[in-house]
Design a protein around this motif. Sequence first.
Motif, PDB file in Angstrom:
ATOM      1  N   LEU A   1       0.815  -1.213   0.000  1.00 50.37           N
ATOM      2  CA  LEU A   1       0.000   0.000   0.000  1.00 50.37           C
ATOM      3  C   LEU A   1       0.845   1.257   0.000  1.00 50.37           C
ATOM      4  N   GLY A   2       0.364   2.250  -0.711  1.00 43.99           N
ATOM      5  CA  GLY A   2       0.977   3.570  -0.689  1.00 43.99           C
ATOM      6  C   GLY A   2       0.405   4.372   0.465  1.00 43.99           C
ATOM      7  N   ASN A   3       0.713   5.659   0.495  1.00 45.62           N
ATOM      8  CA  ASN A   3       0.230   6.476   1.607  1.00 45.62           C
ATOM      9  C   ASN A   3      -0.651   7.637   1.159  1.00 45.62           C
ATOM     10  N   GLU A   4      -1.234   7.536  -0.034  1.00 51.60           N
ATOM     11  CA  GLU A   4      -2.110   8.589  -0.533  1.00 51.60           C
ATOM     12  C   GLU A   4      -3.547   8.330  -0.087  1.00 51.60           C
ATOM     13  N   TYR A   5      -4.154   9.297   0.606  1.00 53.95           N
ATOM     14  CA  TYR A   5      -5.527   9.162   1.100  1.00 53.95           C
ATOM     15  C   TYR A   5      -6.472   8.780  -0.041  1.00 53.95           C
ATOM     16  N   GLY A   6      -7.270   7.748   0.172  1.00 53.48           N
ATOM     17  CA  GLY A   6      -8.275   7.339  -0.796  1.00 53.48           C
ATOM     18  C   GLY A   6      -7.748   6.662  -2.041  1.00 53.48           C
ATOM     19  N   GLU A   7      -6.497   6.216  -2.005  1.00 55.33           N
ATOM     20  CA  GLU A   7      -5.887   5.601  -3.186  1.00 55.33           C
ATOM     21  C   GLU A   7      -6.723   4.425  -3.700  1.00 55.33           C
ATOM     22  N   VAL A   8      -7.041   4.464  -4.989  1.00 57.38           N
ATOM     23  CA  VAL A   8      -7.813   3.391  -5.620  1.00 57.38           C
ATOM     24  C   VAL A   8      -6.848   2.278  -6.019  1.00 57.38           C
ATOM     25  N   VAL A   9      -7.086   1.063  -5.492  1.00 51.01           N
ATOM     26  CA  VAL A   9      -6.213  -0.067  -5.812  1.00 51.01           C
ATOM     27  C   VAL A   9      -6.871  -1.037  -6.786  1.00 51.01           C
ATOM     28  N   ALA A  10      -8.189  -0.938  -6.967  1.00 50.64           N
ATOM     29  CA  ALA A  10      -8.887  -1.783  -7.943  1.00 50.64           C
ATOM     30  C   ALA A  10     -10.260  -1.189  -8.244  1.00 50.64           C
ATOM     31  N   THR A  11     -10.701  -1.377  -9.492  1.00 51.58           N
ATOM     32  CA  THR A  11     -12.017  -0.919  -9.929  1.00 51.58           C
ATOM     33  C   THR A  11     -12.699  -2.064 -10.669  1.00 51.58           C
ATOM     34  N   VAL A  12     -13.967  -2.294 -10.368  1.00 54.57           N
ATOM     35  CA  VAL A  12     -14.714  -3.361 -11.034  1.00 54.57           C
ATOM     36  C   VAL A  12     -14.911  -2.982 -12.503  1.00 54.57           C
ATOM     37  N   PRO A  13     -14.521  -3.867 -13.431  1.00 57.19           N
ATOM     38  CA  PRO A  13     -14.666  -3.563 -14.860  1.00 57.19           C
ATOM     39  C   PRO A  13     -16.140  -3.462 -15.286  1.00 57.19           C
ATOM     40  N   ALA A  14     -16.370  -2.764 -16.392  1.00 54.71           N
ATOM     41  CA  ALA A  14     -17.716  -2.650 -16.960  1.00 54.71           C
ATOM     42  C   ALA A  14     -18.281  -4.042 -17.248  1.00 54.71           C
ATOM     43  N   GLY A  15     -19.547  -4.226 -16.951  1.00 54.77           N
ATOM     44  CA  GLY A  15     -20.220  -5.493 -17.227  1.00 54.77           C
ATOM     45  C   GLY A  15     -19.934  -6.594 -16.228  1.00 54.77           C
ATOM     46  N   LYS A  16     -19.203  -6.282 -15.151  1.00 54.45           N
ATOM     47  CA  LYS A  16     -18.837  -7.294 -14.148  1.00 54.45           C
ATOM     48  C   LYS A  16     -19.402  -6.923 -12.780  1.00 54.45           C
ATOM     49  N   ARG A  17     -19.406  -7.888 -11.906  1.00 51.09           N
ATOM     50  CA  ARG A  17     -19.773  -7.720 -10.493  1.00 51.09           C
ATOM     51  C   ARG A  17     -18.763  -8.531  -9.683  1.00 51.09           C
ATOM     52  N   TRP A  18     -18.259  -7.935  -8.626  1.00 51.38           N
ATOM     53  CA  TRP A  18     -17.332  -8.639  -7.734  1.00 51.38           C
ATOM     54  C   TRP A  18     -18.017  -8.929  -6.407  1.00 51.38           C
ATOM     55  N   VAL A  19     -17.751 -10.109  -5.871  1.00 50.08           N
ATOM     56  CA  VAL A  19     -18.139 -10.441  -4.503  1.00 50.08           C
ATOM     57  C   VAL A  19     -16.837 -10.691  -3.749  1.00 50.08           C
ATOM     58  N   LEU A  20     -16.477  -9.745  -2.884  1.00 49.59           N
ATOM     59  CA  LEU A  20     -15.275  -9.903  -2.060  1.00 49.59           C
ATOM     60  C   LEU A  20     -15.564 -10.920  -0.973  1.00 49.59           C
ATOM     61  N   THR A  21     -14.698 -11.910  -0.833  1.00 44.97           N
ATOM     62  CA  THR A  21     -14.908 -12.930   0.195  1.00 44.97           C
ATOM     63  C   THR A  21     -13.814 -12.943   1.249  1.00 44.97           C
ATOM     64  N   SER A  22     -12.669 -12.345   0.932  1.00 49.27           N
ATOM     65  CA  SER A  22     -11.561 -12.366   1.878  1.00 49.27           C
ATOM     66  C   SER A  22     -10.675 -11.138   1.688  1.00 49.27           C
ATOM     67  N   LEU A  23     -10.370 -10.484   2.796  1.00 47.47           N
ATOM     68  CA  LEU A  23      -9.445  -9.349   2.805  1.00 47.47           C
ATOM     69  C   LEU A  23      -8.342  -9.664   3.808  1.00 47.47           C
ATOM     70  N   LEU A  24      -7.104  -9.405   3.418  1.00 42.84           N
ATOM     71  CA  LEU A  24      -5.971  -9.673   4.295  1.00 42.84           C
ATOM     72  C   LEU A  24      -5.022  -8.479   4.242  1.00 42.84           C
ATOM     73  N   LEU A  25      -4.696  -7.940   5.405  1.00 44.70           N
ATOM     74  CA  LEU A  25      -3.692  -6.886   5.524  1.00 44.70           C
ATOM     75  C   LEU A  25      -2.515  -7.467   6.280  1.00 44.70           C
ATOM     76  N   SER A  26      -1.302  -7.154   5.840  1.00 42.91           N
ATOM     77  CA  SER A  26      -0.119  -7.668   6.526  1.00 42.91           C
ATOM     78  C   SER A  26       0.930  -6.575   6.678  1.00 42.91           C
ATOM     79  N   ASN A  27       1.821  -6.776   7.643  1.00 42.98           N
ATOM     80  CA  ASN A  27       2.936  -5.865   7.886  1.00 42.98           C
ATOM     81  C   ASN A  27       4.219  -6.668   7.746  1.00 42.98           C
ATOM     82  N   SER A  28       4.971  -6.414   6.681  1.00 41.43           N
ATOM     83  CA  SER A  28       6.194  -7.181   6.436  1.00 41.43           C
ATOM     84  C   SER A  28       7.409  -6.607   7.152  1.00 41.43           C
ATOM     85  N   ARG A  29       7.231  -5.544   7.890  1.00 36.87           N
ATOM     86  CA  ARG A  29       8.362  -4.966   8.624  1.00 36.87           C
ATOM     87  C   ARG A  29       8.837  -5.916   9.718  1.00 36.87           C
ATOM     88  N   THR A  30      10.088  -5.727  10.122  1.00 39.57           N
ATOM     89  CA  THR A  30      10.647  -6.526  11.203  1.00 39.57           C
ATOM     90  C   THR A  30      11.063  -5.592  12.332  1.00 39.57           C
TER      91      THR A  30
END
Length: 106
Positions: A13-42
């Motif tokens: 992830l970047g640090n820009e407020y409201g950054e769009v990371v994906a948009t549903v294409p025309a003629g499609k519908r998405w059903v999100l079933t799983s979201l995962l956030l991780s921190n790779s820092r040590t």
Amino acid sequence: MAVTPKTFVREELGNEYGEVVATVPAGKRWVLTSLLLSNSRTGSESASANFLMLEDVFVLHDLKLSPGGVFTLDCAQVLEAGQRIQAWADGGYGASLHACGVEMEA
């Protein structure tokens, strides 16, 4: 109606407020079933606040993750053509998002 399992987002992830990371294409519908956030820092560096919105509605606000931490959310959220997944981290770097589900014809 074809239903296709799909990864919608898999990126740091970047640090820009409201950054769009994906948009549903025309003629499609998405059903999100799983979201995962991780921190790779040590060490002692926490990923700063993480944010996730589905079409301008907050799903996660100010979520902090420990180094190596993971947050998962099982869900069933429908997004129609043109709707967006927005995600960013305050300070960025180390925070990543993986969002998956199914795509179908609208």
